[in-house]
Design a protein around this motif. Structure first.
Motif, PDB file in Angstrom:
ATOM      1  N   UNK B 194       0.829  -1.195   0.000  1.00  0.00           N
ATOM      2  CA  UNK B 194       0.000   0.000   0.000  1.00  0.00           C
ATOM      3  C   UNK B 194       0.866   1.248   0.000  1.00  0.00           C
ATOM      4  N   UNK B 195       0.224   2.348  -0.380  1.00  0.00           N
ATOM      5  CA  UNK B 195       0.959   3.608  -0.462  1.00  0.00           C
ATOM      6  C   UNK B 195       0.995   4.331   0.875  1.00  0.00           C
ATOM      7  N   UNK B 196       0.055   4.034   1.732  1.00  0.00           N
ATOM      8  CA  UNK B 196      -0.012   4.710   3.027  1.00  0.00           C
ATOM      9  C   UNK B 196      -0.117   3.682   4.151  1.00  0.00           C
ATOM     10  N   UNK B 197       0.481   4.025   5.292  1.00  0.00           N
ATOM     11  CA  UNK B 197       0.385   3.164   6.463  1.00  0.00           C
ATOM     12  C   UNK B 197      -0.505   3.795   7.516  1.00  0.00           C
ATOM     13  N   UNK B 198      -0.948   2.988   8.447  1.00  0.00           N
ATOM     14  CA  UNK B 198      -1.803   3.491   9.515  1.00  0.00           C
ATOM     15  C   UNK B 198      -3.050   2.634   9.638  1.00  0.00           C
ATOM     16  N   UNK B 199      -4.116   3.253  10.145  1.00  0.00           N
ATOM     17  CA  UNK B 199      -5.351   2.486  10.298  1.00  0.00           C
ATOM     18  C   UNK B 199      -6.571   3.365  10.026  1.00  0.00           C
ATOM     19  N   UNK B 200      -7.707   2.740   9.904  1.00  0.00           N
ATOM     20  CA  UNK B 200      -8.950   3.473   9.673  1.00  0.00           C
ATOM     21  C   UNK B 200      -9.301   4.217  10.965  1.00  0.00           C
ATOM     22  N   UNK B 201      -9.639   5.492  10.864  1.00  0.00           N
ATOM     23  CA  UNK B 201      -9.906   6.265  12.086  1.00  0.00           C
ATOM     24  C   UNK B 201     -10.944   5.602  12.990  1.00  0.00           C
ATOM     25  N   UNK B 202     -10.595   5.548  14.254  1.00  0.00           N
ATOM     26  CA  UNK B 202     -11.514   4.978  15.239  1.00  0.00           C
ATOM     27  C   UNK B 202     -11.359   3.485  15.442  1.00  0.00           C
ATOM     28  N   UNK B 203     -10.595   2.836  14.558  1.00  0.00           N
ATOM     29  CA  UNK B 203     -10.456   1.376  14.688  1.00  0.00           C
ATOM     30  C   UNK B 203      -9.647   1.021  15.929  1.00  0.00           C
ATOM     31  N   UNK B 204     -10.070  -0.041  16.582  1.00  0.00           N
ATOM     32  CA  UNK B 204      -9.327  -0.564  17.728  1.00  0.00           C
ATOM     33  C   UNK B 204      -8.413  -1.687  17.256  1.00  0.00           C
ATOM     34  N   UNK B 205      -7.246  -1.763  17.849  1.00  0.00           N
ATOM     35  CA  UNK B 205      -6.294  -2.802  17.468  1.00  0.00           C
ATOM     36  C   UNK B 205      -6.495  -4.053  18.308  1.00  0.00           C
ATOM     37  N   UNK B 206      -6.913  -5.121  17.654  1.00  0.00           N
ATOM     38  CA  UNK B 206      -6.991  -6.431  18.320  1.00  0.00           C
ATOM     39  C   UNK B 206      -6.411  -7.468  17.359  1.00  0.00           C
ATOM     40  N   UNK B 207      -5.098  -7.692  17.403  1.00  0.00           N
ATOM     41  CA  UNK B 207      -4.510  -8.675  16.491  1.00  0.00           C
ATOM     42  C   UNK B 207      -5.250 -10.016  16.554  1.00  0.00           C
ATOM     43  N   UNK B 208      -5.516 -10.554  15.386  1.00  0.00           N
ATOM     44  CA  UNK B 208      -6.364 -11.748  15.275  1.00  0.00           C
ATOM     45  C   UNK B 208      -5.866 -12.912  16.125  1.00  0.00           C
ATOM     46  N   UNK B 209      -4.524 -13.040  16.212  1.00  0.00           N
ATOM     47  CA  UNK B 209      -3.964 -14.236  16.858  1.00  0.00           C
ATOM     48  C   UNK B 209      -4.194 -14.244  18.358  1.00  0.00           C
ATOM     49  N   UNK B 210      -4.636 -13.137  18.915  1.00  0.00           N
ATOM     50  CA  UNK B 210      -4.912 -13.141  20.352  1.00  0.00           C
ATOM     51  C   UNK B 210      -6.063 -14.077  20.693  1.00  0.00           C
ATOM     52  N   UNK B 218      -5.832 -23.924  19.278  1.00  0.00           N
ATOM     53  CA  UNK B 218      -7.244 -23.952  19.668  1.00  0.00           C
ATOM     54  C   UNK B 218      -7.722 -22.550  20.035  1.00  0.00           C
ATOM     55  N   UNK B 219      -9.019 -22.358  19.950  1.00  0.00           N
ATOM     56  CA  UNK B 219      -9.575 -21.064  20.323  1.00  0.00           C
ATOM     57  C   UNK B 219      -9.578 -20.921  21.846  1.00  0.00           C
ATOM     58  N   UNK B 220      -9.371 -19.682  22.293  1.00  0.00           N
ATOM     59  CA  UNK B 220      -9.446 -19.413  23.722  1.00  0.00           C
ATOM     60  C   UNK B 220     -10.891 -19.561  24.201  1.00  0.00           C
ATOM     61  N   UNK B 221     -11.064 -19.648  25.504  1.00  0.00           N
ATOM     62  CA  UNK B 221     -12.412 -19.800  26.052  1.00  0.00           C
ATOM     63  C   UNK B 221     -13.190 -18.498  25.881  1.00  0.00           C
ATOM     64  N   UNK B 222     -14.505 -18.586  26.027  1.00  0.00           N
ATOM     65  CA  UNK B 222     -15.321 -17.374  25.857  1.00  0.00           C
ATOM     66  C   UNK B 222     -14.953 -16.322  26.904  1.00  0.00           C
ATOM     67  N   UNK B 223     -14.629 -16.756  28.110  1.00  0.00           N
ATOM     68  CA  UNK B 223     -14.233 -15.784  29.132  1.00  0.00           C
ATOM     69  C   UNK B 223     -12.956 -15.046  28.715  1.00  0.00           C
ATOM     70  N   UNK B 224     -12.008 -15.795  28.186  1.00  0.00           N
ATOM     71  CA  UNK B 224     -10.753 -15.159  27.745  1.00  0.00           C
ATOM     72  C   UNK B 224     -11.008 -14.219  26.569  1.00  0.00           C
ATOM     73  N   UNK B 232     -11.120  -5.244  27.429  1.00  0.00           N
ATOM     74  CA  UNK B 232     -10.086  -4.301  26.987  1.00  0.00           C
ATOM     75  C   UNK B 232     -10.616  -3.267  26.002  1.00  0.00           C
ATOM     76  N   UNK B 233     -11.472  -3.696  25.096  1.00  0.00           N
ATOM     77  CA  UNK B 233     -11.846  -2.827  23.976  1.00  0.00           C
ATOM     78  C   UNK B 233     -13.265  -2.262  24.083  1.00  0.00           C
ATOM     79  N   UNK B 234     -14.026  -2.755  25.020  1.00  0.00           N
ATOM     80  CA  UNK B 234     -15.346  -2.186  25.248  1.00  0.00           C
ATOM     81  C   UNK B 234     -16.395  -2.521  24.213  1.00  0.00           C
ATOM     82  N   UNK B 235     -16.170  -3.563  23.428  1.00  0.00           N
ATOM     83  CA  UNK B 235     -17.182  -3.953  22.446  1.00  0.00           C
ATOM     84  C   UNK B 235     -18.348  -4.637  23.152  1.00  0.00           C
TER      85      UNK B 235
END
Lengths: 146, 289
Positions: B194-210, B218-224, B232-235
């Motif tokens: 891409x020509x520009x780096x950064x993120x979409x305004x307002x987006x929260x960072x939650x790397x998928x692998x977490x 395996x997937x983490x538990x629902x509590x995790x 952390x992110x307030x969703x």
């Protein structure tokens, strides 16, 4: 020096002649099987490896080392932390076996798009970028000595 | 790691264990599908009876930047011997990142009889289970698919712009370095195409692998998972959320987690993602470096 190293050119010619994707995959898997022979020795680097050797765009967590030799060329070593990163391993073997000890002028002419000759045009965009990142690191090491 | 049924997921039936897959290898109503980031993995060895769905060759339009249409999907399903009644079980490398991507595309065509093998290829291999290089052949089926429905789980650039204006939540699932727009360490490197780096305004960072346990995929538990996305992110489960990454592959994994494991009802995957946004003229970008 206007050509890429002959050993690499021969492999690229081999792959250019392959039209069957299964044959291409078999050939690459066979090459990847030799990865241990180009894996970075522990006396050069042990895990966790330095970030400066990390290929940023490679999802297989690939690392590249260019160790200077007395004649001014490089010995290239690699590591691929993802045990399922077969493509990164295959590319590492190709680069190590064909570019180590070759003149920097020739190595500097190796373009990242050799990835498409080796892996085919249908390689996914992200995958292609990661693999090209490995070639970029090797090319950069050679260019920095010119 | 607790059994799938004990992890508190909203829709636990969407996951199957490696044991379940091993017990259903010869079940004619089940089709195991491997979908990988690395195209060499399937030919190097796969679960016996598994077919391959290649993201580039099978799911993408060969000309447009888009997914296949109804006729190509029907051809694919026929080729891999799947009917409407077949339970398809996806697995793959990268902790099922590409498996969830294929799963997501299958949902665009309404094949809801679909599951993910928890732990993916990593767990199957770690357990020392059988792999084969034999490519199976199944009798072709007659599969009639609906038209592709892009309205419910897919987002486009214009919708993302509206989403920003409405201050609705976005989740950026790329690495923190991609999110901040940090320059790569070597000069003259292209930045993720891409020509520009950064993120979409307002987006929260939650790397998928977490969302996964790195040791076995395996997937983490629902509590995790709730601790990450909600603590952390307030969703909230009622939020209208758009997830994105570079080309929509990693964000399909997060879409899967939010939709099926946490039970969020309104999550869309923006597959144009950063390769579209970061190359677009005039769209807003935030940068943290």
């Amino acid at each position: 020096m206007s050509q890429i190293p002959a050993k690499l050119q021969r492999i690229l010619d081999d792959f250019s002649a392959i039209t069957d994707r299964h044959e291409r995959a078999e050939y690459l898997i066979e090459i990847a099987d030799r990865f241990n022979s180009v894996r970075v020795p522990a006396d050069i680097s042990a895990r966790p490896h330095p970030e400066e050797n990390h290929v940023q765009m490679c999802e297989s967590d690939a690392y590249v080392w260019a160790i200077p030799k007395e004649d001014g060329t490089h010995q290239f070593y690699f590591d691929v932390l993802n045990p399922q990163g077969l493509s990164a391993m295959a590319l590492s073997v190709v680069l190590a076996e064909t570019l180590s000890g070759e003149p920097n002028e020739a190595v500097a002419k190796v373009m990242p798009d050799i990835v498409f000759t080796l892996f085919g045009r249908e390689v996914a965009m992200g995958k292609g970028q990661g693999l090209m990142g490995i070639v970029n690191m090797v090319q950069y090491a050679a260019k920095s000595k010119l | 790691m607790p059994d799938i049924a004990e992890r508190g997921y909203a829709k636990p039936d969407v996951l199957v264990s490696t044991d379940w897959v091993a017990e259903n290898l010869n079940n004619p109503n089940v089709r195991i599908i491997e979908s990988n980031e690395d195209p060499l993995l399937y030919p190097s060895g796969h679960i016996p009876g598994a077919v391959q769905v290649d993201w580039t060759r099978d799911l993408n339009d060969p000309v447009l930047r888009d997914y296949i249409q109804k006729p190509q999907f029907e051809t694919l399903m026929s080729r891999i011997g799947v009917t409407k009644d077949t339970t398809v079980v996806f697995y793959g490398d990268k902790n099922n990142w590409w498996a969830t991507y294929a799963f997501w595309v299958f949902q665009l065509f309404g094949h809801t009889n679909a599951k993910i093998m928890d732990g993916g290829r990593l767990k199957w291999e770690k357990e020392g289970r059988e792999l084969t290089r034999e490519v199976p052949q199944y009798p072709p089926t007659q599969y009639v698919a609906p038209e592709r429905d892009d309205t419910k789980i897919r987002a486009f650039r214009a919708q993302v712009l509206e989403h920003i204006k409405a201050q609705k939540p976005l989740v950026d699932v790329r690495s923190p370095q991609e999110y901040t727009g940090e320059l790569l360490h070597m000069p003259n490197y292209p930045q993720e195409g891409t020509l520009r780096g950064g993120h979409i305004p307002g987006a929260q960072s939650v790397p998928w692998a977490r969302a996964v346990n790195p040791d076995d995929g395996t997937f983490k538990t629902s509590d995790e998972l709730r601790a990450i996305y909600e603590g952390e992110k307030g969703l909230k489960p009622t939020d209208d959320i758009i997830a994105y990454c570079r080309i929509g592959e990693r964000s399909s994994h997060s879409w899967f987690v939010l939709t099926y494991l946490l039970g969020y009802n309104n999550v869309r995957n923006y597959d144009g993602s950063w390769t579209e946004w970061g190359n677009s003229v005039g769209v807003p970008i935030e940068k943290n470096v």
